[in-house]
Design an enzyme around this catalytic site. Sequence first.
Site, PDB file in Angstrom:
ATOM      1  N   SER A 119      82.612  73.071  68.353  1.00 24.13           N
ATOM      2  CA  SER A 119      83.449  74.081  67.694  1.00 24.13           C
ATOM      3  C   SER A 119      83.756  75.256  68.633  1.00 24.13           C
ATOM      4  O   SER A 119      84.702  75.995  68.403  1.00 24.13           O
ATOM      5  CB  SER A 119      82.735  74.590  66.443  1.00 24.13           C
ATOM      6  N   CYS A 169      78.577  69.315  68.547  1.00 25.74           N
ATOM      7  CA  CYS A 169      78.429  70.228  67.405  1.00 25.74           C
ATOM      8  C   CYS A 169      77.612  69.545  66.302  1.00 25.74           C
ATOM      9  O   CYS A 169      78.000  68.482  65.807  1.00 25.74           O
ATOM     10  CB  CYS A 169      79.826  70.589  66.893  1.00 25.74           C
TER      11      CYS A 169
HETATM   12  N1  DGL Z   1      78.386  74.260  66.970  1.00 22.63           N
HETATM   13  C1  DGL Z   1      77.851  74.601  65.668  1.00 22.63           C
HETATM   14  C2  DGL Z   1      76.684  73.646  65.341  1.00 22.63           C
HETATM   15  O1  DGL Z   1      76.022  73.120  66.207  1.00 22.63           O
HETATM   16  C3  DGL Z   1      77.415  76.049  65.586  1.00 22.63           C
HETATM   17  C4  DGL Z   1      78.551  77.043  65.635  1.00 22.63           C
HETATM   18  C5  DGL Z   1      79.516  76.894  64.483  1.00 22.63           C
HETATM   19  O2  DGL Z   1      79.143  77.194  63.307  1.00 22.63           O
HETATM   20  O3  DGL Z   1      80.649  76.501  64.723  1.00 22.63           O
HETATM   21  O4  DGL Z   1      76.405  73.431  64.195  1.00 22.63           O
END
Ligand code: DGL
Length: 266
Positions: free
Chosen positions: A7, A69
């Site tokens: 993300s 992510c």
């Molecule tokens: N990349 C997200 C995760 O690992 C964390 C940041 C977001 O909420 O976008 O869940």
Amino acid sequence: MIGVFDSGVGGLTVLKALAAELPAEHFLYLGDTARLPYGTKSAETVVRYALQATEALCERGIECLVIACNTASAVSLPALRERILDVPVIGVIEPGAEAACAASHSGRIAVLATEGTVRGGAYQEAILRRRAGAKVTALAAPLFVALAEEGLSEGPIAETIAHHYLDPLLAAPHGPPDTLVLGCTHFPMLARAIRGATGPEVCIVDSAQTTARHVRRTLEDAGLAARAGEGSLRLLATDAPQRFARIGSRFLERRIEPDEVELIDL
Ligand code: DGL
């Protein structure tokens, strides 16, 4: 070339682990900075965003796709695998769950993640599938995301917040967990503060490292691993390359110049 999707900049913790495991590999990283955070959004929205973003990576000729992510892995992996048929799609949940089950003696496993990952239940399900008697507690720790992005991963604020989340978990009436999964891209940045709150007895599983080992094995089994030569990294973002470079430098532990980050539209 391996596509790595997140993300935003958090997935650079996974990329760092991947590059250490596969130093001769070429990586194409996409951070959907225009639409982050994913962790607070509905599953339907995250699935839609993840499909668009991973299509952009596939169009650029990747041979393997890593969903760095945790939130996107937790809610969109089946949809991504249905759409992307020609390359292996690897998420962070299954490797993290496998490592947690292998590490835990008592079967009491805690998962720290975003709200979306906790709500989706993918870690809980993946752990229970491997270990039916496990007692899994999943807890959203959204402040850790903000701390890591603000560069406050260490020091008194991080320590206080680590205690805020972990003290109740460790005081659970049925016994504390012996294993803690860092189920969010940002949380390895806070490993020291988290360790300070858990003490030395709890095994901390970093899903970035376990995923990197899983990707290496998958590539080797498929005969796709690059064995010689120097690896490379190309960075894509959907918004604010300057911010990506500034915050991402901390996550990657090397300086990223703003002109290294290519802006794309999905
Ligand atoms: N990349 C997200 C995760 O690992 C964390 C940041 C977001 O909420 O976008 O869940």
